[in-house]
Design a protein around this motif. Structure first.
Motif, PDB file in Angstrom:
ATOM      1  N   TYR A  26      36.102   8.786  -4.215  1.00  0.00           N
ATOM      2  CA  TYR A  26      35.693   9.572  -5.384  1.00  0.00           C
ATOM      3  C   TYR A  26      34.635  10.581  -4.977  1.00  0.00           C
ATOM      4  N   LYS A  27      34.740  11.774  -5.536  1.00  0.00           N
ATOM      5  CA  LYS A  27      33.673  12.762  -5.412  1.00  0.00           C
ATOM      6  C   LYS A  27      32.649  12.445  -6.494  1.00  0.00           C
ATOM      7  N   LEU A  28      31.377  12.369  -6.151  1.00  0.00           N
ATOM      8  CA  LEU A  28      30.346  11.924  -7.100  1.00  0.00           C
ATOM      9  C   LEU A  28      29.494  13.052  -7.670  1.00  0.00           C
ATOM     10  N   SER A  29      29.505  14.212  -7.053  1.00  0.00           N
ATOM     11  CA  SER A  29      28.650  15.294  -7.532  1.00  0.00           C
ATOM     12  C   SER A  29      29.248  16.639  -7.143  1.00  0.00           C
ATOM     13  N   GLU A  30      28.547  17.698  -7.493  1.00  0.00           N
ATOM     14  CA  GLU A  30      29.006  19.040  -7.155  1.00  0.00           C
ATOM     15  C   GLU A  30      28.949  19.257  -5.650  1.00  0.00           C
ATOM     16  N   GLY A  31      27.995  18.597  -4.979  1.00  0.00           N
ATOM     17  CA  GLY A  31      27.836  18.754  -3.542  1.00  0.00           C
ATOM     18  C   GLY A  31      28.681  17.783  -2.759  1.00  0.00           C
ATOM     19  N   ASN A  32      28.252  17.506  -1.540  1.00  0.00           N
ATOM     20  CA  ASN A  32      28.998  16.626  -0.638  1.00  0.00           C
ATOM     21  C   ASN A  32      28.528  15.173  -0.761  1.00  0.00           C
ATOM     22  N   ARG A  33      28.779  14.600  -1.908  1.00  0.00           N
ATOM     23  CA  ARG A  33      28.410  13.198  -2.141  1.00  0.00           C
ATOM     24  C   ARG A  33      29.669  12.458  -2.607  1.00  0.00           C
ATOM     25  N   TYR A  34      29.997  11.342  -1.898  1.00  0.00           N
ATOM     26  CA  TYR A  34      31.254  10.660  -2.146  1.00  0.00           C
ATOM     27  C   TYR A  34      31.040   9.141  -2.154  1.00  0.00           C
ATOM     28  N   ALA A  35      31.983   8.435  -2.805  1.00  0.00           N
ATOM     29  CA  ALA A  35      32.004   6.970  -2.791  1.00  0.00           C
ATOM     30  C   ALA A  35      33.357   6.526  -2.266  1.00  0.00           C
ATOM     31  N   ILE A  36      33.333   5.652  -1.263  1.00  0.00           N
ATOM     32  CA  ILE A  36      34.577   5.193  -0.617  1.00  0.00           C
ATOM     33  C   ILE A  36      34.631   3.668  -0.665  1.00  0.00           C
ATOM     34  N   LEU A  37      35.801   3.141  -0.983  1.00  0.00           N
ATOM     35  CA  LEU A  37      36.010   1.694  -1.011  1.00  0.00           C
ATOM     36  C   LEU A  37      37.185   1.326  -0.118  1.00  0.00           C
ATOM     37  N   LYS A  38      36.961   0.368   0.787  1.00  0.00           N
ATOM     38  CA  LYS A  38      38.048  -0.186   1.588  1.00  0.00           C
ATOM     39  C   LYS A  38      37.755  -1.665   1.833  1.00  0.00           C
ATOM     40  N   ASP A  39      38.627  -2.506   1.319  1.00  0.00           N
ATOM     41  CA  ASP A  39      38.483  -3.959   1.444  1.00  0.00           C
ATOM     42  C   ASP A  39      37.107  -4.403   0.909  1.00  0.00           C
ATOM     43  N   ARG A  40      36.246  -4.935   1.784  1.00  0.00           N
ATOM     44  CA  ARG A  40      34.939  -5.434   1.337  1.00  0.00           C
ATOM     45  C   ARG A  40      33.822  -4.416   1.517  1.00  0.00           C
ATOM     46  N   VAL A  41      34.157  -3.209   1.981  1.00  0.00           N
ATOM     47  CA  VAL A  41      33.140  -2.220   2.331  1.00  0.00           C
ATOM     48  C   VAL A  41      33.108  -1.081   1.312  1.00  0.00           C
ATOM     49  N   ILE A  42      31.882  -0.746   0.879  1.00  0.00           N
ATOM     50  CA  ILE A  42      31.664   0.410   0.002  1.00  0.00           C
ATOM     51  C   ILE A  42      30.704   1.345   0.716  1.00  0.00           C
ATOM     52  N   LEU A  43      31.085   2.627   0.792  1.00  0.00           N
ATOM     53  CA  LEU A  43      30.225   3.641   1.379  1.00  0.00           C
ATOM     54  C   LEU A  43      29.888   4.688   0.329  1.00  0.00           C
ATOM     55  N   VAL A  44      28.613   5.022   0.201  1.00  0.00           N
ATOM     56  CA  VAL A  44      28.192   6.186  -0.577  1.00  0.00           C
ATOM     57  C   VAL A  44      27.721   7.194   0.454  1.00  0.00           C
ATOM     58  N   VAL A  45      28.506   8.258   0.622  1.00  0.00           N
ATOM     59  CA  VAL A  45      28.338   9.189   1.735  1.00  0.00           C
ATOM     60  C   VAL A  45      27.780  10.515   1.251  1.00  0.00           C
ATOM     61  N   GLU A  46      26.823  11.039   2.001  1.00  0.00           N
ATOM     62  CA  GLU A  46      26.349  12.401   1.809  1.00  0.00           C
ATOM     63  C   GLU A  46      26.603  13.156   3.112  1.00  0.00           C
ATOM     64  N   GLY A  47      27.629  13.972   3.083  1.00  0.00           N
ATOM     65  CA  GLY A  47      28.020  14.709   4.276  1.00  0.00           C
ATOM     66  C   GLY A  47      29.353  15.396   4.050  1.00  0.00           C
ATOM     67  N   GLU A  48      29.759  16.204   4.990  1.00  0.00           N
ATOM     68  CA  GLU A  48      30.998  16.963   4.885  1.00  0.00           C
ATOM     69  C   GLU A  48      32.164  16.126   5.402  1.00  0.00           C
ATOM     70  N   LEU A  49      33.018  15.644   4.487  1.00  0.00           N
ATOM     71  CA  LEU A  49      34.104  14.747   4.873  1.00  0.00           C
ATOM     72  C   LEU A  49      35.135  15.435   5.763  1.00  0.00           C
ATOM     73  N   ASN A  50      35.263  16.750   5.654  1.00  0.00           N
ATOM     74  CA  ASN A  50      36.268  17.457   6.444  1.00  0.00           C
ATOM     75  C   ASN A  50      35.823  17.707   7.888  1.00  0.00           C
ATOM     76  N   ASN A  51      34.590  17.372   8.194  1.00  0.00           N
ATOM     77  CA  ASN A  51      34.090  17.512   9.558  1.00  0.00           C
ATOM     78  C   ASN A  51      34.699  16.393  10.410  1.00  0.00           C
ATOM     79  N   PRO A  52      35.434  16.714  11.480  1.00  0.00           N
ATOM     80  CA  PRO A  52      36.100  15.692  12.306  1.00  0.00           C
ATOM     81  C   PRO A  52      35.141  14.637  12.861  1.00  0.00           C
ATOM     82  N   GLU A  53      33.934  15.040  13.247  1.00  0.00           N
ATOM     83  CA  GLU A  53      32.975  14.082  13.798  1.00  0.00           C
ATOM     84  C   GLU A  53      32.508  13.095  12.713  1.00  0.00           C
ATOM     85  N   ILE A  54      32.249  13.632  11.514  1.00  0.00           N
ATOM     86  CA  ILE A  54      31.833  12.770  10.404  1.00  0.00           C
ATOM     87  C   ILE A  54      32.986  11.860   9.989  1.00  0.00           C
ATOM     88  N   GLU A  55      34.200  12.404   9.995  1.00  0.00           N
ATOM     89  CA  GLU A  55      35.386  11.602   9.661  1.00  0.00           C
ATOM     90  C   GLU A  55      35.511  10.407  10.592  1.00  0.00           C
TER      91      GLU A  55
END
Length: 413
Positions: free
Chosen positions: A370-399
Motif C-alpha cells: 500500500y502507498k501510505l502518503s503523497e511521498g515515498n512511504r509504503y506498507a508491505i506485508l508478506k507472511d509474518r513480516v510487515i515493513l513500513v518503508v520510506e524510500g524509492e521502491l523503483n530503485n533497484p538497490e532499494i528493491e
C-alpha cells in the motif's frame, strides 16, 4: 479468613445481617480494608448483633482527630456499643442494644447519611465523565496498531472500561438508594441495595484493579527500549513520591484546627504542586537522560529497537541515508494480517494523507503493498513480516534490500 463484599452507604444494612450470619458460623468480623476486603477471625459460633452507626467522621475537608473518635467510641460504649472498625462515615459496633440509637432520634443520622450519599453521587458523576474521556483515548489505542506494540496498551483499555462500568453502576446505585429513601424517617426503614452487595459488584472492581496493577507492572517489565528501565523508574519517581506525601498529609490537614477555606487552599496548592513538581522533575530528568543506547550499527544500517507486545518477535527501525524501514515480525500470520489492516486503516484516517492511501500490490512482487502518503512511504506485508518503508521502491538497490528484509524473518542482527 478473607471475604470480598463492597461496603457502601447504599448497602451497610445488608452487611449487618451478613456479619451476624458469619458469627453464627464461627467467623467474627475484625476489620475491613479498601471497602471490600472483609477480614474475619475464627471463633466459637455465637449470636451477635452488629450495627452501623452513621457519624460525621470526615467529609471532603474535615475529619475527626483520633481523640475525637476515641471520645465518640467511649460514649457509644456507655450505650452498649463496642467499636470494631470505621469506614468513612460508617462506624461498625457490636451491640446488644441494636434498637437503641446513639442519637436522640434518627434525624441527625439520616441527615449525615443523605449528605454523604449526595457527595458520593456528585464525585461519582464527575469521575464517570473523566473515565469516559479516558476510555475514548485508551480504546482508540486498543483498536489501533499500538495494541500490538505495547502489552501495557493491551490491559489499559479493558481496565479503564471496567472501572467506568463500575463507576456508572455505583452512580445508579447511589441515585436509586437516595430516591427510595428520600422520605424515610427512621434508619430501620431504609431500603438497601443488593447490587452493590453482590459478588459481581466486588469482582468487577477487583478485576479492574488487577488489570491496572498488571498494566503498571508492564511499564517496568515491558519497558520501551528507547527509554530503558532505569529512566522509566526515574520518570515515575516524582509522581509516586508526590502521591505518597499527599497520602501521608491528607488526613493530617483534615484534622487541623483551621478554617475550611484555608484547608481548601492547602488542598488546591497540593494539586498544583503535584502537577508542577512532577512536570519540572520529569522535564529535568528527561533532559539529563543519556543518548539512545538502544541504537547500533549493523550491515550499513543504524538499527533502533522499539517496544513490542507479546504477539511480536521483532519491532525495529533500520535506517541509512537512502532508506528507512520499520520492520515488525509477528509470531503468526494472523497477527501480521490484523496489524497490517490496522496500519492501513490508520493511514486512511489521516487528515492530510488519507486520500493518497491506495493498494498498489499489482505493481510490485513483494506481497500486499500500500502507498501510505503523497511521498515515498509504503506498507508491505508478506507472511509474518510487515515493513513500513520510506524510500524509492523503483530503485533497484532499494528493491533488493526490501527483499532481504522480507526474507530474513530471524532479524538482521
Amino acid at each position: 479468613m478473607l471475604r470480598f463484599r463492597f461496603l457502601t452507604y447504599a448497602n451497610f444494612g445488608l452487611f449487618e445481617n451478613w456479619y451476624k450470619e458469619m458469627a453464627k458460623k464461627g467467623y467474627e468480623i475484625e476489620k475491613i480494608k479498601f471497602s471490600f476486603m472483609n477480614f474475619f477471625k475464627k471463633t466459637e459460633p455465637k449470636d451477635v448483633d452488629y450495627k452501623f452507626v452513621i457519624s460525621n467522621n470526615e467529609d471532603k475537608y474535615n475529619a475527626f482527630s483520633k481523640q475525637e473518635l476515641d471520645d465518640l467510641n467511649e460514649m457509644a460504649k456507655g450505650y452498649g456499643y463496642d467499636f470494631i472498625f470505621k469506614s468513612y462515615n460508617m462506624n461498625l459496633y457490636k451491640t446488644k442494644a441494636k434498637d437503641k440509637s446513639l442519637y436522640n432520634d434518627d434525624v441527625e443520622e439520616l441527615k449525615i447519611l443523605r449528605t454523604s450519599v449526595k457527595r458520593e453521587i456528585i464525585s461519582t458523576a464527575i469521575l464517570s465523565v473523566v473515565l469516559l474521556l479516558l476510555h475514548f483515548f485508551t480504546f482508540a489505542n486498543f483498536l489501533s496498531e499500538e495494541f500490538y506494540y505495547s502489552n501495557y496498551s493491551m490491559v489499559l483499555a479493558p481496565s479503564i472500561l471496567l472501572i467506568l462500568i463500575f463507576d456508572l453502576l455505583s452512580l445508579v446505585d447511589y441515585s436509586v438508594f437516595y430516591r427510595r429513601n428520600k422520605d424515610v424517617s427512621h434508619t430501620k426503614d431504609l431500603k438497601f441495595s443488593r447490587l452493590s452487595f453482590s459478588k459481581f459488584f466486588v469482582y468487577l472492581i477487583m478485576t479492574s484493579l488487577i488489570l491496572i496493577i498488571v498494566g503498571i507492572t508492564l511499564q517496568f517489565v515491558d519497558v520501551n527500549p528507547t527509554i530503558g528501565l532505569k529512566n522509566t523508574l526515574l520518570l515515575w519517581t516524582p509522581f509516586v513520591l508526590m502521591w505518597i506525601l499527599v497520602f501521608l498529609f491528607r488526613k493530617k490537614i483534615k484534622t487541623m484546627n483551621i478554617s475550611t477555606a484555608s484547608k481548601k487552599k492547602i488542598f488546591a496548592l497540593i494539586v498544583i504542586a503535584i502537577f508542577g513538581i512532577n512536570y519540572f522533575m520529569n522535564y529535568s530528568i528527561a533532559n539529563k537522560m543519556p543518548g539512545n543506547k538502544n541504537t547500533e550499527v549493523s550491515n550499513g544500517y543504524e538499527v533502533t529497537k522499539l517496544s513490542k507486545g507479546m504477539f511480536l518477535t521483532e519491532h525495529k527501525i533500520y535506517s541509512n541515508d537512502e532508506l528507512s524501514v520499520e520492520r515488525t515480525i509477528s509470531k503468526d500470520e494472523t497477527t501480521s494480517n490484523n496489524l497490517y489492516k490496522r496500519i492501513i486503516k490508520n493511514a486512511k484516517n489521516h487528515p492530510y494523507f488519507g486520500e493518497y492511501v491506495k493498494d498498489i500490490s499489482k505493481e510490485y512482487d513483494y506481497g500486499k503493498t500500500y502507498k501510505l502518503s503523497e511521498g515515498n512511504r509504503y506498507a508491505i506485508l508478506k507472511d509474518r513480516v510487515i515493513l513500513v518503508v520510506e524510500g524509492e521502491l523503483n530503485n533497484p538497490e532499494i528493491e533488493e534490500e526490501i527483499y532481504k528484509f522480507l526474507g530474513d524473518v530471524n532479524g538482521k542482527e
